[in-house]
Design an enzyme around this catalytic site. Structure first.
Site, mmCIF file in Angstrom:
data_model
loop_
_atom_site.group_PDB
_atom_site.id
_atom_site.type_symbol
_atom_site.label_atom_id
_atom_site.label_comp_id
_atom_site.label_asym_id
_atom_site.label_seq_id
_atom_site.Cartn_x
_atom_site.Cartn_y
_atom_site.Cartn_z
ATOM 1 N N HIS A 1 -41.070 61.499 12.299
ATOM 2 C CA HIS A 1 -41.311 63.094 11.728
ATOM 3 C C HIS A 1 -40.010 63.213 10.659
ATOM 4 O O HIS A 1 -39.643 64.219 10.226
ATOM 5 C CB HIS A 1 -40.940 64.168 12.939
ATOM 6 C CG HIS A 1 -42.354 64.420 13.568
ATOM 7 N ND1 HIS A 1 -42.693 63.636 14.754
ATOM 8 C CD2 HIS A 1 -43.376 65.102 13.437
ATOM 9 C CE1 HIS A 1 -43.776 63.775 15.061
ATOM 10 N NE2 HIS A 1 -44.468 64.774 14.398
ATOM 11 N N CYS B 1 -47.307 63.894 22.408
ATOM 12 C CA CYS B 1 -46.224 63.679 21.409
ATOM 13 C C CYS B 1 -45.326 64.681 21.870
ATOM 14 O O CYS B 1 -45.169 65.160 23.344
ATOM 15 C CB CYS B 1 -46.897 64.157 20.243
ATOM 16 S SG CYS B 1 -47.955 65.287 19.750
ATOM 17 N N LYS C 1 -45.168 75.254 1.816
ATOM 18 C CA LYS C 1 -45.407 74.048 2.323
ATOM 19 C C LYS C 1 -45.334 72.975 0.910
ATOM 20 O O LYS C 1 -44.502 72.088 0.989
ATOM 21 C CB LYS C 1 -47.009 73.580 2.934
ATOM 22 C CG LYS C 1 -47.220 72.206 2.882
ATOM 23 C CD LYS C 1 -48.534 71.998 3.089
ATOM 24 C CE LYS C 1 -49.082 70.429 3.026
ATOM 25 N NZ LYS C 1 -48.537 69.608 4.036
ATOM 26 N N GLY D 1 -52.203 55.469 15.703
ATOM 27 C CA GLY D 1 -53.702 55.853 15.294
ATOM 28 C C GLY D 1 -53.797 55.885 13.673
ATOM 29 O O GLY D 1 -54.272 55.375 13.013
#
Length: 760
Positions: free
Chosen positions: A698, A647, A19, A436
């Site tokens: 994204h 989503c 990551k 949100g």
């Protein structure tokens, strides 16, 4: 002797090394060479973790997604990417996320569509097909990884996605029959398999999980055709199925001319006897005996009770493996330093699952006495969990037993509620809002970390969070959004945050699982009955509401999503656990309403991914899942507006059930799919309001005003204007403020332009 192997290993690293390497590269803070070096080091570490297996998988490592890897392996790269200057990895990241490391805005492209991998929380990049699609082999990366593993002395089994599943997972962009591409695709697979044979390999694992789904007759026939041709190659093929039962495809799977078949017995144990009977006597049977999707220890003694007779029957033809790739579980339980010792003794992560597999193999190969102590320890842990006081709560069980259907019904129908809400909340046409979350900055993360480590006290932490909330509300007012949110600065994760405040959960430090690309989640673990000891969000939302005259949304995660994004108890039905969650979140909804919050969003991002893979089994799941949502949401008054969000998932085929949830507003992803998800509204008259996401969060790309207006104009052809909202397709926590501000500014401008267009 029993053979052991693994179908795939987590690729992210014990401390999410992949990551961080990816994100540094994308920010242009490091080189492609450094990224490749990290990948090499991770692969070597992961093979070492699997060294006890007779075969280790190669080809399961990916920089972003294994389906996207397959597209590049087969030369199926969208034209919009192939025309841009750069190497293969640059093109790869452009398909995955719209841009590569160091790309300028001129090099940005529309990212590939993303959706859920079967019924998991892993996302894949959808292959794109047209009638004219051509395939060509590009196996250099796979061959290099095979060479790496062989140089370390490992017995290698390459893992590739099968041609039938690859075609099935893709989307035809021009409406053509994607199955018609099989004749062009198979020669490339044959060429690939022959290249693998040239590497001196004996076996290749070909994954065909669509065999556990309902297949139309042409697809069943195509399976026979495909594997008859692949059988002409000179390498042993292990056909891997997982995530479900074969059912009507059982005979087909057993007759395919392959050398071995993998069966996931965590789902299909009742099919085992028939498979053994139907499988030709010269075929290997690989049995997935260790659950690759949950983190509970396997009862090894109980497993051996039914495995031993099978070994006597199959002898060397028996292989053992986890049920599926271990991609879906954390890497190593030994990384955990803070778990309660009792609970830790109940768990097994990827490394521990392979150790369990080895114990089973040793017991079968050398007798149970050879692993007597290991079996005794395992049984003690299994029994300890059954008897633990941390599991059962009589009050919770009694409350669930008293649920009545009327608890899931609103006072009035949507049309009546909409009039009441319009007068109460007073929003313009095409109201703008967000889903949100706002950017989780380095500053926010540091404050949360400092509080967790005890470097700041609770008062300092709360003041810091209030400062962030104040800033977030102020930015939204400056942007001109109509319905605001508090930004969720205090929330580490939309599920974990709530789980930490509910009884019945435990949490890990390093239980990370890849969701897509560099995005990792740390699912909480449901160990016992669930309840809400105290309010969870009320004070925070009340503070945010005090900062503005505009409507403020309360933000909650729904019961089905908490269930599907947690590691769930395996000792009671999922439906019962979900109802426990529904009652706990219902309490929070009613407290928010009592506190004066007029709009409450209850996210059910994971509703669809819980669907069984066979449509014949959908109704049972949808009945209890949608009922749980209604129990959560529908105790409020008519003037309280309930939102929900879903989503990346195809939901056209469950649109009636989504409508039956009766949320006043639903927000969905439509930007990557170019509003294709709204095609269902040509046939289905959705009764309530909808916000089709126009900003693909994204991707780091900034959407233009024109693109968002065009998307909303498409939506307006299907949905009445009075029921349309304008919003991003998901939360903004993974983006930076430098990306979010211009994107939301354009979104507000798009809403204003829509006012002008439709007021003419």
């Amino acid at each position: 002797m029993v053979t052991t192997h693994n179908l795939g290993f987590p690729r992210i690293g014990k401390k999410r090394e992949l990551k961080f390497a990816l994100e540094q590269y994308w920010k242009n803070e490091t080189t492609q060479q450094t990224l490749q070096q990290t990948a090499t080091e991770l692969r070597l570490q992961h093979w070492q973790e699997q060294a006890s297996m007779n075969y280790v998988p190669v080809g399961d490592f990916s920089f972003y997604d294994q389906v996207l890897d397959t597209s590049f392996l087969l030369g199926n790269i969208p034209d919009r990417v192939g025309k841009i200057e750069g190497n293969e990895l640059d093109s790869y990241f452009r398909v995955a996320r719209g841009r590569s490391g160091g790309d300028t805005d001129k090099q940005c492209v529309h990212a590939g569509e993303m959706t859920k991998w079967f019924d998991t929380n892993y996302h894949y990049i959808v292959p794109e097909f047209e009638k004219t699609t051509q395939f060509s082999l590009h196996a250099e990366n796979l061959i290099d990884q095979i060479t790496e593993a062989k140089q370390q002395g490992y017995n290698v089994k390459p893992v590739i996605l099968g041609p039938m599943t690859y075609l099935s997972l893709g989307k035809s962009k021009d409406g053509s029959d994607k199955l018609a591409l099989l004749d062009q695709l198979l020669p490339v697979y044959i060429e690939l398999i022959e290249k693998l044979k040239q590497q001196g390999l004996d076996w290749v694992q070909i994954d065909e999980p669509i065999l556990v789904t309902e297949l139309a007759t042409p697809w069943q026939q195509a399976f026979s055709k495909a594997y008859s041709q692949l059988a002409s190659t000179s390498i042993n093929i292990l056909l891997a199925t997982y995530f479900g039962q074969l059912k009507e495809n059982l005979g087909l799977a057993c007759k395919l001319p392959v050398n071995g078949l993998h069966l996931d017995v965590t789902y299909a144990q009742d099919e085992l006897e028939q498979v053994i009977s139907d499988l030709p006597n010269d075929r290997v049977l690989s049995i997935g005996v260790i659950n690759g999707r949950n983190i509970w220890k396997t009862n090894l003694s109980e497993t051996l009770d039914w495995l031993e007779p099978i070994q006597q029957l199959l002898k060397d033809r028996l292989w053992l493996a986890p049920s599926c790739s271990l991609l879906h579980v954390p890497v190593d339980l030994n990384s955990e330093q803070k778990l309660n010792n009792e609970i830790q003794s109940w768990l097994a992560f990827a490394v521990q699952k392979l150790a369990e597999l080895k114990i089973l193999a040793n017991a079968l190969n050398y007798g149970r006495d050879s692993v007597a102590q290991e079996l005794a320890d395992n049984l003690a842990d299994i029994n300890n969990r059954k008897l633990s006081k941390q599991i059962n709560n009589k009050i919770v069980k009694q409350r669930v037993s008293q649920i009545e259907a009327t608890m899931g019904e609103r006072q009035s129908n949507y049309v009546q509620r909409a009039d009441i809400q319009a007068n109460k909340i007073n929003l313009p046409l095409f109201p703008t809002t967000t889903i949100g979350s706002f950017p989780q900055t380095t500053k926010i993360r540091k404050v949360r970390k400092d509080y967790r480590l005890g470097d700041i006290d609770r008062n300092q932490y709360q003041l810091a969070m209030q400062e962030e909330i104040t800033n977030c509300v102020g930015e939204q007012e400056l942007l001109g959004l109509d319905v605001l949110v508090h930004g969720e600065a205090e929330r580490n994760d939309m599920v974990e945050y709530f789980a930490e405040k509910l009884a019945g959960f435990i949490f890990t430090q390093f239980g990370w699982v890849q969701s897509y690309g560099s995005r990792c989640v740390k699912p909480p673990v449901i160990v016992g009955d669930i309840s809400r000891p105290t309010p969870m969000t009320v004070d925070t939302i009340k503070f945010a509401k005090s900062l503005t005259d505009k409507p403020m949304k309360g933000m909650l995660t729904g019961p089905v999503t908490i269930l599907n994004w947690s590691f769930v108890r395996d000792d009671q039905p999922r439906s019962e656990t979900c109802l426990q969650l529904a009652l706990a979140i219902r309490d929070e909804v009613l407290d928010l309403e009592q506190a004066g919050i007029q709009i409450i969003q209850i996210d059910e991002a994971a509703l669809r991914e819980g669907l069984p893979l066979r449509k014949s089994q959908w109704k049972t799941y949808l009945d209890w899942a949608t009922f749980a949502f209604r129990i959560t949401a529908n105790g409020v008054k008519d003037e309280t507006q309930i939102h929900t969000h879903m989503c990346y998932s195809e939901f056209n085929d469950i649109i009636a059930e989504i409508a039956a949830m009766d949320a006043d507003v639903i927000t969905i992803e439509t930007s990557r799919s170019d509003m294709e998800l709204l095609d269902v509204f040509d046939q289905f008259q959705y009764p309530n309001a909808i916000g089709p996401g126009v900003y693909d969060i994204h991707s780091p790309n900034i959407p233009s005003v024109e693109s968002m207006v065009q998307l909303m104009q498409k939506a307006a052809q299907r949905i009445p204007l009075q029921r349309l909202w304008v919003n991003p397709d998901c939360g903004l926590k993974t983006r930076s403020w430098d990306e979010v501000k211009p994107a939301l500014k354009n979104m507000v401008a798009a809403s204003k332009q829509l006012h002008e267009i439709f007021n003419q």
